[in-house]
Enzyme design. Structure first.
Site, short mmCIF file in Angstrom:
data_model
loop_
_atom_site.label_atom_id
_atom_site.label_comp_id
_atom_site.label_asym_id
_atom_site.label_seq_id
_atom_site.Cartn_x
_atom_site.Cartn_y
_atom_site.Cartn_z
N HIS A 183 0.83 -1.20 0.00
CA HIS A 183 0.00 0.00 0.00
C HIS A 183 0.87 1.26 0.00
O HIS A 183 0.63 2.20 -0.78
CB HIS A 183 -0.91 -0.01 1.24
CG HIS A 183 -1.67 1.25 1.46
ND1 HIS A 183 -3.00 1.39 1.17
CD2 HIS A 183 -1.28 2.46 1.98
CE1 HIS A 183 -3.40 2.62 1.48
NE2 HIS A 183 -2.37 3.29 1.99
N GLU A 184 1.89 1.29 0.83
CA GLU A 184 2.75 2.47 0.91
C GLU A 184 3.55 2.65 -0.38
O GLU A 184 3.72 3.77 -0.87
CB GLU A 184 3.68 2.38 2.12
CG GLU A 184 2.97 2.37 3.45
CD GLU A 184 1.98 3.50 3.63
OE1 GLU A 184 2.22 4.61 3.09
OE2 GLU A 184 0.96 3.29 4.29
N HIS B 224 1.66 4.46 -3.06
CA HIS B 224 1.60 5.91 -3.02
C HIS B 224 2.67 6.52 -3.92
O HIS B 224 2.44 7.54 -4.59
CB HIS B 224 1.77 6.41 -1.58
CG HIS B 224 0.54 6.25 -0.74
ND1 HIS B 224 -0.67 6.78 -1.08
CD2 HIS B 224 0.36 5.62 0.45
CE1 HIS B 224 -1.56 6.49 -0.15
NE2 HIS B 224 -0.97 5.77 0.80
#
Length: 282
Positions: A208-209, A212
């Site tokens: 998820h990170e 980004h």
């Protein structure tokens, strides 16, 4: 240090260009709730990481024996001026044997578990890099690499993943950067469970990170200033796309549309998002 049992795979230590072994919670398993530790052999992609995960100069032979390479630097560290000040990083030796084991009965701050978290983060970050490059997030698109083997500009920006970050308690975050500047992911730990858990052990959180960074560079453009996608999108485009990518990487062949999936379930210990992802909208 805890060391995983050798499962007996053939390992060609005479070829140090790419060959490496990593004891990890392998994808598509999202976390220890879904999978067990096992040794993966030579997972670097021939096309997107042609010199292996520990190279930075595109010449035969690795530059690092620890968890550093062209795509990922992973370690316990703090962000300083330039690269982080490193306090801990596992080393696999000249054979690139990263066989540390995870002890789920010990807290996140156990030194062996911190090193395992860096080992797991290195694996997850590199897999994410290699797969996304196959789908078009490559050197020309402004991806994260220390060296662009094609000769295109924008190198010097491998993704740095700091595990056991005391500034990200029950959290994790990506620090935006334009192409050519190091990307940084801060992976925290959480005490919602006993013992505490490091977010790097939860693939849904780490991927998820990383996502980004993908959104920032593909939507705003690789050369736009950091944060150019705008704060108004943090709760929408950024978060939704980042969750989608986490689900993409952790889909299992046995998953069904109505199977609820919790992003961050292992890390937070109480479920992740307000609602699980599922076909059933209730």
């Amino acid at each position: 240090a805890a060391v995983a049992a050798d499962t007996g795979e053939v390992f060609y230590a005479n070829n140090l260009v790419k060959h490496a072994r990593y004891n990890v919670y392998p994808l598509p398993g999202m976390s220890p709730l879904e999978t067990t530790e096992s040794i993966v052999v030579d997972p670097a992609d021939d096309l997107t990481s042609p010199f292996g995960w520990h190279d930075t100069n595109g010449v035969e032979g690795s530059e690092f024996t620890d968890t550093r390479g062209n795509n990922i630097f992973s370690q316990m560290g703090e962000v300083g001026v330039g690269l982080p000040v490193v306090t801990s990083r596992p080393d696999g030796g000249v054979n690139h044997d990263f066989l540390l084991g995870h002890d789920p009965l010990m807290p996140a701050n156990d030194p062996d578990n911190i090193d395992f978290a860096a080992q797991q983060a290195f694996y997850l970050g590199n897999i994410t890099h290699d797969v996304l490059a196959r789908y078009g997030f490559d050197e020309g698109a402004g991806n994260f690499q220390a060296t662009n083997y094609s000769g295109l500009p924008g190198g010097g920006d491998q993704m740095v993943i700091n595990v056991y970050d005391e500034d990200a308690i029950c959290n994790a975050y990506y620090v935006p950067s334009p192409d050519g500047d190091v990307g940084i992911i801060e992976m925290g730990f959480c005490g919602n469970t006993v013992p505490s858990r490091d977010s790097s052990i939860d693939a849904s959180v780490l991927i998820h990170e990383y996502a980004h960074g993908l959104v920032e560079r593909l939507v705003a453009g690789p050369l736009m200033p950091a944060g150019s996608t705008g704060d108004d999108q943090i709760g929408a485009m950024h978060e939704g796309t980042a969750d989608y990518l986490a689900l993409f990487f952790t889909m299992d062949i046995n998953d069904a549309p109505d199977t609820p999936v919790e992003v961050g379930e292992y890390y937070f210990g109480t479920g992740g998002r307000r609602n699980p992802y599922a076909y059933d909208m209730t």
